[in-house]
Design a protein around this motif. Structure first.
Motif, PDB file in Angstrom:
ATOM      1  N   ASP C   6       0.824  -1.086   0.152  1.00 38.12           N
ATOM      2  CA  ASP C   6      -0.018  -0.071   0.029  1.00 38.12           C
ATOM      3  C   ASP C   6       0.939   1.125   0.111  1.00 38.12           C
ATOM      4  OD1 ASP C   6      -2.407  -1.235  -0.299  1.00 38.12           O
ATOM      5  OD2 ASP C   6      -2.973  -0.680   1.839  1.00 38.12           O
ATOM      6  N   ILE C  10       0.991   4.149  -2.644  1.00 45.38           N
ATOM      7  CA  ILE C  10       0.494   5.542  -2.447  1.00 45.38           C
ATOM      8  C   ILE C  10       1.742   6.385  -2.988  1.00 45.38           C
ATOM      9  CG2 ILE C  10       0.486   6.983  -0.325  1.00 45.38           C
ATOM     10  CD1 ILE C  10      -1.283   4.957   1.135  1.00 45.38           C
ATOM     11  N   THR C  13       1.392   6.935  -6.345  1.00 48.68           N
ATOM     12  CA  THR C  13       0.106   8.087  -6.727  1.00 48.68           C
ATOM     13  C   THR C  13       0.704   9.259  -6.437  1.00 48.68           C
ATOM     14  OG1 THR C  13      -0.867   6.250  -5.775  1.00 48.68           O
ATOM     15  CG2 THR C  13      -2.117   8.430  -6.301  1.00 48.68           C
ATOM     16  N   LEU C  14       1.465   9.370  -5.217  1.00 46.01           N
ATOM     17  CA  LEU C  14       2.022  10.871  -4.748  1.00 46.01           C
ATOM     18  C   LEU C  14       3.078  11.403  -5.839  1.00 46.01           C
ATOM     19  CD1 LEU C  14       2.137  10.610  -1.044  1.00 46.01           C
ATOM     20  CD2 LEU C  14       0.533  11.533  -2.189  1.00 46.01           C
ATOM     21  N   LEU C  98      -6.006  19.456  -9.954  1.00 42.59           N
ATOM     22  CA  LEU C  98      -7.489  19.345  -9.690  1.00 42.59           C
ATOM     23  C   LEU C  98      -7.886  18.250 -10.897  1.00 42.59           C
ATOM     24  CD1 LEU C  98      -9.287  22.847  -9.240  1.00 42.59           C
ATOM     25  CD2 LEU C  98      -8.848  20.776  -7.566  1.00 42.59           C
ATOM     26  N   ALA C 101      -6.851  14.933  -9.489  1.00 37.81           N
ATOM     27  CA  ALA C 101      -7.691  14.499  -8.618  1.00 37.81           C
ATOM     28  C   ALA C 101      -9.193  13.894  -9.022  1.00 37.81           C
ATOM     29  CB  ALA C 101      -8.108  15.808  -7.436  1.00 37.81           C
ATOM     30  N   LEU C 104      -8.167  10.645 -10.394  1.00 42.02           N
ATOM     31  CA  LEU C 104      -7.928   9.552  -9.255  1.00 42.02           C
ATOM     32  C   LEU C 104      -9.272   9.148  -8.636  1.00 42.02           C
ATOM     33  CD1 LEU C 104      -6.042   8.236  -6.732  1.00 42.02           C
ATOM     34  CD2 LEU C 104      -6.416  10.307  -5.268  1.00 42.02           C
ATOM     35  N   LEU C 108     -10.374   5.082  -8.900  1.00 43.40           N
ATOM     36  CA  LEU C 108     -10.928   4.427  -7.610  1.00 43.40           C
ATOM     37  C   LEU C 108     -12.279   3.847  -7.980  1.00 43.40           C
ATOM     38  CD1 LEU C 108      -9.885   7.086  -4.818  1.00 43.40           C
ATOM     39  CD2 LEU C 108      -9.076   4.775  -4.896  1.00 43.40           C
ATOM     40  N   ARG C 112     -13.019   0.012  -8.301  1.00 41.13           N
ATOM     41  CA  ARG C 112     -14.015  -0.759  -7.463  1.00 41.13           C
ATOM     42  C   ARG C 112     -15.030  -1.689  -8.180  1.00 41.13           C
ATOM     43  NH1 ARG C 112     -16.303   0.359  -2.389  1.00 41.13           N
ATOM     44  NH2 ARG C 112     -15.081   2.094  -1.906  1.00 41.13           N
ATOM     45  N   SER C 122      -3.649  -5.916  -3.195  1.00 44.15           N
ATOM     46  CA  SER C 122      -3.996  -4.748  -2.468  1.00 44.15           C
ATOM     47  C   SER C 122      -5.337  -4.199  -3.324  1.00 44.15           C
ATOM     48  CB  SER C 122      -2.942  -3.744  -2.116  1.00 44.15           C
ATOM     49  OG  SER C 122      -3.496  -2.490  -2.092  1.00 44.15           O
ATOM     50  N   SER C 123      -6.065  -3.623  -2.657  1.00 44.91           N
ATOM     51  CA  SER C 123      -7.326  -3.145  -3.187  1.00 44.91           C
ATOM     52  C   SER C 123      -6.997  -1.941  -4.182  1.00 44.91           C
ATOM     53  CB  SER C 123      -8.643  -3.061  -2.603  1.00 44.91           C
ATOM     54  OG  SER C 123      -8.353  -1.934  -1.491  1.00 44.91           O
ATOM     55  N   PHE C 124      -5.934  -1.319  -3.613  1.00 44.39           N
ATOM     56  CA  PHE C 124      -5.354   0.020  -4.384  1.00 44.39           C
ATOM     57  C   PHE C 124      -4.261  -0.216  -5.583  1.00 44.39           C
ATOM     58  CE2 PHE C 124      -3.199   4.235  -3.756  1.00 44.39           C
ATOM     59  CZ  PHE C 124      -4.481   4.936  -3.914  1.00 44.39           C
TER      60      PHE C 124
END
Lengths: 303, 655, 216
Positions: C6, C10, C13-14, C98, C101, C104, C108, C112, C122-124
């Protein structure tokens, strides 16, 4: 209301200016200087309190009321924030929202005080301060929402109290993100590098300092002290998340949290010593990024 | 109910009196104000009783119009929405008496007073009408009377333009309401509300109501008329339109929700999205405005968004079977509506006093008014703190409940509802930050610092007829802020009837407790401020306190023109959101060694109007211009059209 | 283990957001290099249950190429083209962030609803992959300079790599190597192109290529 719930507030009132001292000392040591004594902010405050005052001819009652409203807003905000195992003075569902709005009230008062002088410099500082703070609202609230989602409590005292080693064990990434977002908010709200440089000498580039140029004597002491309190309280929230160890003994926990706040001061000092201030145009991007961090933190705890 | 009828009759008498005394100088004003004040005083008693959960009363009488009937009913929901009507209208009327006095030499005051009474009567009628036709008649009367009030100063080009936009927008909205009522009444062949059913499909009905009523409430993107029409009206009318008439849109939505029964979850999501969009757009545009009254109008869009958010969160709560979320959401939305009525009318009335005193609405020409209009200044400051939802005033209470409801949902829900609620939570925070900027600008630029123009220099407080109503409203804001918990408890029966949860009172007790804590902290705040100020004075006693020029950083004597203007105050945000705001910036850069004519102007446009509606209406206009050949101006030709239509209809019927 | 994965996702992503929000070319190149190194780490962590020599070696090679070699090449291209060291965006940085975002949120949502043959660790995983791909596309679309286009392509490829790691627990080494080759050639060609554009036109503004169109 138990007697020990006054402890967090009293502690802050007593120790808040010290954080400033720690930051300055850290910067000095990194730069190879000896630096001011840790107690220097207290001495500055004492000196200001002993002075008279000069008021602008343009200013009205708004300018004279603003520092008092600012200080009392921050004190009331502090009444909502716990410290280690000590609960806050008052807590209720949704108090974190009130916290946000009390901080906003304090800022609103100081900004109006700045505009009351009719000075272009103070207008400039006020404009930047309130704009950046407005952009910092969303990341702050989202980060707190992530904590609420993780712990299931709607109030700061139980929610921050529930952030334990256990929480870190299964949600470390999102806790790190929350801390990152809150740190950016912390640096913005307290006018530190990379958003604002408190030691710059050019009014054109300042934010917070230029906004309070016209305050003098006890008024200026009140403004400075409010700033110190604000730094302490926002710092206490970060430390409550970042230092999740609960020994069981309230005093030992409090010592742990105090060490955390000192560490936060050192981190802030290191950031200031190693980074340059961002161009003002880029600050909104930084705050948007903070909002992204906290949104991501929320997503990670929500799944 | 009899009291309500009497109140409407008194409005009628006031309207008639204003016309009868048209040529008798001040008497037309006395008749007009008297009608509104008497009507509201009579009406507020039954309204209050009904709002607090008193017995439901109704009247059902025939009406000679097909499908029409004279069917009125006063229940908790109607009573609640009548309160702002009956509380704000008389104050606005008294204020208007002073405000319009300046126009008396030039214009007849009979029409505005006739129309003002008509507006009050039609708003009351909209809220108690229970027949589709009666409702639409009152709705139309409300729209038209307010339209002619907006165009009171019709010699100004911008006012006429605002009037046209308002006329088009309100009728476009009404068209959707016609469709809505026809669909609702189709099954039973009656337009009486108690015989409506949702057989046409809940989703369709919801969408029609959202568009039709959303136009009146000012939801984005249907808001474009609002920032044009509200500022163009005389200030007491702006106050009534922004603080009371917007409510009728919300009322219509809630009434339809109670009529069509339980709504699917997506309706709540949609309403939340609309609310988020309205709150953010309204707040951002508000801070970009230079025109003081237009800033207030955009802030109304923001607040309508917050109210929509509250109701949307409530609907999500009902759909998710979470009574705590549902009750707190609805209570938050409705209390915010009530509080918005108080502080927005206060702001419009004081802004009117500014316009009255300085003859300009342009913030960049105001400044230093606090020293010249001290009473107006204090009153405006109260309104500004309230609208920014800052403690300890009433603006925070409703918003706090909406926050609380979404927080509860954030802790409990999963999936789509969670996404919507956390977006709502963050959007509320961001919109709150922007609103604080907008009102720091409105108060700081207009009232603090140096005057930026000659006219601002000579502004003075208006007379008591204009100050007293605003003072009453400011006191009401403070009181409502201190006794928020009582308000939450008082609307529990209303919430119970909207949500269909008889135990609303117990579900709301936690929320009421939290609001009581908020008020307590607000009180402590005021107390600590006083202590700090006293300590400061004590410290300074006997010391040297001088007054001097504002610190000028080494330059000589700061001049008023060197001050930050409103446009420069919000520049960091207008620059960051330039793409969303559509702000136009025109710069004439300094040239040469001795530049003489450098300047910078910013103009806040509404991209929804410029892009969305301008292109939409442009396309419609081009389409319709194809029909021009039909329009030849010959009477014979028009009779021919009628004949052809008649024959075609006959053939269609019998073929 | 899950937490480490995870965290890597992350960080990935960052760095995507850093690439969208940063105004300095050097920072962008560094960020894309960090992404490459993170991918190598991800490959190691995912197969940590049964570590094989080939797996480790391939992951290390990947990390070296993506984390060191390509950034060095890009830095050289930047120096040789001698351009200003600023990203020249077509839309503002705020708007880029923006838009990121929004992307993202979209990823997500897709993550899902997308059904994969085997559930990823991992679900991410899927959202991070799709976000990196979309962010790469955004960088390509919204930046003027040719060199930022290359960076965008690299992000795209990183996203595809993560997706591959998510779909199959075993590393799809062959597929990955193929893609890597493609991109390597791509960077090579772009490098030459960048160099030539700069020599021919004295700048590396990709928009000027529009003047080569057929319209008169």
């Amino acid at each position: 209301m138990k007697p020990q719930s006054a402890f967090p507030l009293l502690l802050a009132i007593a120790l808040a200016p010290m954080v400033q001292g720690i930051i300055n000392r850290t910067k000095a040591i990194v730069a190879g200087r000896a630096g001011q004594p840790l107690m220097q902010p207290y001495l500055d405050l004492a000196k200001l309190l002993r002075k008279g005052a000069v008021y602008s001819e343009t200013a009205s009652w708004v300018f004279r009321t603003a520092p008092a409203v600012g200080l009392s807003a921050i004190i009331c905000a502090g009444a909502l924030i716990p410290f280690a195992a000590f609960p806050s003075l008052t807590h209720f569902g949704g108090d974190l929202v009130l916290l946000g709005y009390l901080l906003a009230l304090g800022r609103f008062a100081i900004v109006l005080g700045a505009l009351d002088t009719g000075s272009s410099f103070e207008g400039m500082g006020a404009s930047r301060e309130i704009a950046f703070a407005a952009l910092a609202e969303a990341p702050l609230f989202l980060a707190l929402a992530a904590i609420v989602r993780e712990t299931g409590s709607l109030s700061l005292t139980p929610a921050l109290g529930a952030v334990s080693i256990n929480v870190w064990n299964h949600a470390a990434p999102s806790m790190c993100l929350t801390i990152g977002a809150l740190l950016i908010v912390f640096l913005t709200e307290n006018a530190r590098i990379p958003v604002d440089d408190p030691t710059t000498h050019l009014e054109l580039t300042m934010i917070h300092e230029v906004m309070v140029l016209d305050h003098s004597g006890p008024d200026f002491a009140i403004v400075q002290y409010s700033a110190a309190l604000k730094m302490w309280f926002l710092g206490a929230i970060i430390v409550a998340i970042a230092v999740p160890w609960h020994v069981g003994n309230a005093l030992a926990d409090a010592a742990c949290a105090l060490a955390g706040i000192a560490a936060l001061g050192i981190v802030t000092g290191l950031i200031e010593a190693s980074m340059a201030r961002l161009r003002l145009l880029r600050v909104p991007t930084l705050l948007l990024t903070a909002a992204m961090l906290s949104a991501l933190a929320f997503v990670m705890v929500a799944k | 109910m009899a009291g309500l009828l009497l109140s409407i009759a008194l409005f009628g008498a006031g309207a008639a009196g204003a016309l009868i005394f048209a040529n008798h100088g001040r008497w037309t004003t006395y008749a007009g104000v008297g009608g509104v004040v008497a009507g509201c005083a009579v009406g507020i008693v039954p309204a209050l009783r009904a709002a607090l959960g008193g017995p439901v009363e109704s009247i059902h009488a025939g009406w000679a119009v097909p499908y029409g009937s004279f069917f009125l009913r006063l229940d908790a929901l109607s009573g609640f929405f009548l309160l702002p009507v009956f509380a704000i209208c008389p104050l606005a009327a008294i204020y208007g008496a002073g405000y319009l006095e300046a126009f008396r030499p030039k214009k007849s005051l009979a029409p505005p007073w006739f129309l003002f009474n008509l507006l009050a009567a039609s708003m009351a009628m909209v809220i108690v009408a229970r027949n589709g036709l009666l409702f639409l008649a009152a709705w139309e009367m409300m729209a038209l009377s307010s339209l002619f009030l907006v165009t009171f100063e019709d010699e100004k080009e911008e006012v006429r333009r605002a009037g046209w936009i308002y006329l088009v927008a309100s009728h476009a909205g009404t068209a959707f309401l016609f469709a809505l009522f026809i669909l609702l009444g189709r099954a039973h062949g009656s337009l009486d509300f108690d015989r409506f059913d949702a057989s046409a499909g809940t989703g369709l009905l919801f969408a029609l109501a959202l568009i039709g009523f959303g136009t009146k409430a000012g939801f984005v993107p249907l808001h474009v008329w609002l920032p044009q029409a509200h500022p163009a009206a005389p200030s007491h009318v702006s106050a009534v339109m922004s603080a009371v008439m917007i409510n009728t849109g919300i009322y219509g939505l809630l009434r339809v929700f109670t009529l069509i029964g339980p709504l699917p979850a997506w309706c709540g999501w949609l309403l939340c999205v609309v609310g988020i969009l309205s709150a953010l757009t309204g707040a951002l545009h508000a801070l970009a405005q230079r025109d003081l009254k237009r800033l207030l109008a955009y802030s109304s869009v923001e607040n309508a968004g917050i109210i929509a958010l509250g109701i949307g969160v409530g609907l999500i709560g009902i759909a998710s079977k979470s009574p705590l979320v549902a009750c707190a959401g609805f209570a938050g939305g409705l209390l915010h509506l009530l509080n918005h009525s108080l502080f927005k009318s206060l702001l419009f009335l004081t802004a009117g006093a500014v316009v009255h005193g300085s003859h300009t609405r342009d913030l960049d020409r105001l400044g230093g008014l606090l020293k010249r209009m001290p009473v107006t200044g204090v009153l405006f400051a109260v309104g500004a703190v309230a609208v920014s939802a800052l403690p300890p005033l009433n603006g925070l209470i409703g918003e706090f409940l909406v926050y609380l409801a979404s927080l509860r949902g954030i802790a409990e829900f999963d999936g789509g509802g969670l996404t919507v609620l956390v977006s709502a939570f963050a959007a509320l925070a961001a919109a709150g930050g922007f609103a604080a900027v907008a009102f720091a600008k409105a108060f700081g630029i207009a009232f603090l610092g140096h005057p930026r123009s000659e006219s601002a220099e000579h502004a003075r407080d208006p007379g008591w007829t204009m100050l007293a109503p605003a003072t009453v409203l400011a006191a009401a804001c403070a009181l409502a802020g201190s006794f928020g918990a009582r308000l939450v408890a008082a609307i529990a029966p209303l919430i119970a009837s909207i949500t269909g949860m008889p135990d609303a009172k117990s579900y709301l007790s936690g929320a009421a407790n939290a609001v009581a804590h908020v008020a307590f902290v607000g009180g402590a705040l005021a107390g600590i401020s006083l202590v700090v100020m006293a300590a400061r004075s004590r410290l300074l006693a006997g010391r040297k306190v001088r007054s001097a020029l504002t610190w000028d950083c080494g330059y000589y004597r700061p001049a008023p023109r060197m001050q930050y203007t409103g446009s420069s105050f919000v520049q960091p945000l207008t620059a960051a959101f330039a793409a969303v705001l559509g702000t136009r910036i025109r710069v004439i850069e300094p040239r040469g060694l001795f530049p003489s004519d450098a300047s910078l102007t910013t103009e806040a446009r509404d991209p929804y109007q410029d892009r969305l509606f301008a292109s939409l209406f442009g396309a419609i206009g081009r389409g319709l211009s194809m029909l021009r050949p039909l329009q030849q101006g010959l009477v014979q030709l028009y009779v021919l059209y009628i004949a052809i239509t008649l024959i075609a209809l006959l053939l269609w019927q019998f073929a | 283990m899950n937490q480490v994965i995870d965290s890597i996702l992350i960080l990935l992503t960052l760095t995507g957001f850093v690439l969208l929000g940063s105004s300095r070319l050097a920072a962008c190149i560094k960020a894309v290099g960090i992404q490459g190194a993170l991918l190598g780490l991800l490959a190691l962590v995912v197969q940590s249950g049964d570590l094989s020599i080939t797996g480790v070696v391939l992951a290390l090679i990947g990390a070296t190429v993506k984390g060191i070699l390509l950034p060095v090449l890009l830095f050289r291209a930047m120096r040789e083209a001698d351009t200003t060291r600023e990203v020249e965006p077509l839309i503002s940085f705020n708007l880029s962030v923006l838009a990121g975002a929004l992307e993202l949120a979209m990823s997500l949502w897709i993550g899902r609803h997308l059904r994969l043959p085997a559930d990823p660790v991992s679900s991410f995983f899927v959202p991070a992959a799709i976000f990196t791909i979309l962010a790469g596309l955004l960088v390509i679309v919204s930046r003027r300079k040719a060199i930022t286009q290359v960076i965008g392509y690299l992000m795209l490829e990183n996203g595809v790599y993560v997706f591959g790691t998510a779909v199959a627990l075993r590393m799809p080494v062959l597929v990955e190597l193929g893609i890597l080759l493609d991109v390597f050639v791509g960077v090579f060609v772009m490098g030459i192109a960048v160099f030539h554009i700069s020599r021919q036109f004295d700048h590396i503004d990709s928009l000027r290529l529009a003047s080569l169109n057929d319209r008169v």
